[in-house]
Motif scaffolding. Structure first.
Motif, PDB file in Angstrom:
ATOM      1  N   ASN A 109      -5.884  57.861  -3.886  1.00  0.00           N
ATOM      2  CA  ASN A 109      -6.196  59.040  -3.182  1.00  0.00           C
ATOM      3  C   ASN A 109      -6.141  60.219  -4.265  1.00  0.00           C
ATOM      4  OD1 ASN A 109      -5.901  57.711  -0.900  1.00  0.00           O
ATOM      5  ND2 ASN A 109      -3.923  58.216  -0.305  1.00  0.00           N
ATOM      6  N   ALA A 110      -5.398  60.174  -5.243  1.00  0.00           N
ATOM      7  CA  ALA A 110      -5.175  61.305  -6.425  1.00  0.00           C
ATOM      8  C   ALA A 110      -6.433  61.318  -7.000  1.00  0.00           C
ATOM      9  CB  ALA A 110      -3.909  61.181  -7.088  1.00  0.00           C
ATOM     10  N   GLY A 112      -9.330  60.110  -6.206  1.00  0.00           N
ATOM     11  CA  GLY A 112     -10.112  60.542  -5.316  1.00  0.00           C
ATOM     12  C   GLY A 112     -10.692  62.223  -5.201  1.00  0.00           C
ATOM     13  N   GLU A 113      -9.310  62.740  -5.156  1.00  0.00           N
ATOM     14  CA  GLU A 113      -9.257  64.033  -5.308  1.00  0.00           C
ATOM     15  C   GLU A 113      -9.587  64.828  -6.555  1.00  0.00           C
ATOM     16  OE1 GLU A 113      -5.905  67.800  -4.559  1.00  0.00           O
ATOM     17  OE2 GLU A 113      -5.393  65.730  -4.160  1.00  0.00           O
ATOM     18  N   GLU A 115     -12.156  63.148  -8.463  1.00  0.00           N
ATOM     19  CA  GLU A 115     -13.376  63.043  -8.393  1.00  0.00           C
ATOM     20  C   GLU A 115     -14.070  64.390  -7.952  1.00  0.00           C
ATOM     21  OE1 GLU A 115     -17.471  61.819  -8.200  1.00  0.00           O
ATOM     22  OE2 GLU A 115     -15.731  61.453  -9.483  1.00  0.00           O
ATOM     23  N   ASN A 116     -13.245  64.845  -6.648  1.00  0.00           N
ATOM     24  CA  ASN A 116     -13.781  66.087  -6.003  1.00  0.00           C
ATOM     25  C   ASN A 116     -13.715  67.386  -7.081  1.00  0.00           C
ATOM     26  OD1 ASN A 116     -14.550  64.828  -3.656  1.00  0.00           O
ATOM     27  ND2 ASN A 116     -12.452  65.163  -2.892  1.00  0.00           N
ATOM     28  N   LEU A 117     -12.574  67.469  -7.665  1.00  0.00           N
ATOM     29  CA  LEU A 117     -12.650  68.464  -8.606  1.00  0.00           C
ATOM     30  C   LEU A 117     -13.322  68.462  -9.800  1.00  0.00           C
ATOM     31  CD1 LEU A 117      -8.475  68.557  -8.932  1.00  0.00           C
ATOM     32  CD2 LEU A 117      -9.934  70.250  -7.907  1.00  0.00           C
ATOM     33  N   THR A 130      -7.740  72.005 -12.723  1.00  0.00           N
ATOM     34  CA  THR A 130      -8.002  70.375 -13.156  1.00  0.00           C
ATOM     35  C   THR A 130      -7.040  69.870 -13.994  1.00  0.00           C
ATOM     36  OG1 THR A 130     -10.389  70.810 -12.436  1.00  0.00           O
ATOM     37  CG2 THR A 130      -9.913  68.931 -13.515  1.00  0.00           C
ATOM     38  N   PHE A 133      -3.877  69.323 -12.362  1.00  0.00           N
ATOM     39  CA  PHE A 133      -3.744  68.260 -11.535  1.00  0.00           C
ATOM     40  C   PHE A 133      -3.606  66.976 -12.173  1.00  0.00           C
ATOM     41  CE2 PHE A 133      -6.011  64.950  -9.098  1.00  0.00           C
ATOM     42  CZ  PHE A 133      -5.297  65.052  -7.970  1.00  0.00           C
ATOM     43  N   GLN A 266      -9.750  52.833  -4.840  1.00  0.00           N
ATOM     44  CA  GLN A 266     -10.828  53.705  -5.424  1.00  0.00           C
ATOM     45  C   GLN A 266     -11.839  53.102  -5.586  1.00  0.00           C
ATOM     46  OE1 GLN A 266     -11.674  54.851  -8.387  1.00  0.00           O
ATOM     47  NE2 GLN A 266     -12.666  56.262  -7.858  1.00  0.00           N
TER      48      GLN A 266
END
Length: 274
Positions: A109-110, A112-113, A115-117, A130, A133, A266
């Motif tokens: 999940n992290a 995936g996050e 990737e969005n960032l 970023t 994170f 992922q």
């Protein structure tokens, strides 16, 4: 369990007994309600006729609430004790599997996050976010790797026990997490994060020299950081595909381990940060 239910039934039966005395009805009604509380509406309407609608609604609401509460408590009890019939060694193994499964899902999940960032247009504030994170992501990776090491060591320590019990699925789980493809994927992820952070930090420190002043030296250095980052992205995406193919193949070969592995890993390839 059932403490709420039995207390509730006792109260309902007592109220029915009071109703029987008050309305001069047979006392055995209360006894029937005590052993079969679902008959309560029948006696309510038999005693009060149409005026018993309100009492019926009160009973319906309270009975539903009690039944719901008991179901919730029973579900929790069964969840906590679902492995109680198994030997302690097996219980601990399943507990380690659950912990590893959770930490792996958290890691996915992290990612995936992240990737969005990575899709966010490069602004100095977003770059800082970023970087922070990724620091958190590295801690998640360490926790996940610790869980893998604990499970693998546990299987090795109790190898004779699992062989004696013919728990082949235990070794297949260990085989998955310690496979060379999975290890390479993990290392490529570390290298990707290292190069990404290096690029982000350099860009953050020299943001205006790169974006506004177009300093040739800073742009040249940026290109070098970006090239290393791009190579790391490409390498990780290749290993990610290999890892996905390996997971699919091992689940097809050993479907019995599916409950102990994360469902959908992922799977997206990382896009290049611009």
């Amino acid at each position: 369990m059932y403490y709420i239910y039995f207390s509730y039934v006792a109260i309902i039966a007592s109220l029915m007994l009071y109703e029987c005395y008050h309305k001069n009805q047979p006392k055995w009604w209360a006894l029937i309600v005590l052993f079969a509380p679902v008959t309560t509406p029948y006696f309510i309407f038999k005693s009060r006729k149409k005026s018993g609608v309100i009492l019926f609604m009160v009973f319906l609401l309270t009975f539903s609430a009690v039944a719901g509460a008991e179901f919730f408590l029973y579900s929790n009890y069964m969840e906590k004790n679902k492995y109680s019939h198994l030997p302690p060694v097996t219980q601990q193994m399943l507990h380690l599997c659950e912990e590893l499964k959770i930490s792996t899902i958290t890691l996915d999940n992290a990612l995936g996050e992240l990737e969005n960032l990575s899709k966010v247009e490069s602004r100095i504030n977003e770059i800082r976010t970023t970087i922070e994170f990724i620091d958190q992501l590295r801690l998640i990776m360490i926790e996940n790797q610790d869980d893998i090491n604990r499970l693998s060591a546990y299987v090795s320590d109790y190898e004779s026990f699992f062989n004696r019990k013919e728990f082949e699925w235990v070794f297949n789980i260990q085989k998955f997490y310690t496979n060379r493809t999975v290890i390479q994927h993990y290392k490529s992820l570390q290298k990707y994060l290292d190069n990404f952070v290096d690029l982000l930090k350099y860009t953050h420190v020299n943001f205006y020299n790169i974006t506004e002043y177009k300093s040739s030296q800073h742009l040249k250095n940026y290109d070098q950081y970006y090239l290393r980052y791009r190579r790391a992205v490409d390498a990780h995406n290749r290993f990610n595909v290999k890892r996905m193919n390996f997971q699919n193949s091992i689940l097809k070969k050993y479907p019995e381990i599916k409950p102990y592995l994360p469902g959908e890993r992922q799977t997206d390839t990382f896009r290049l940060w611009e």
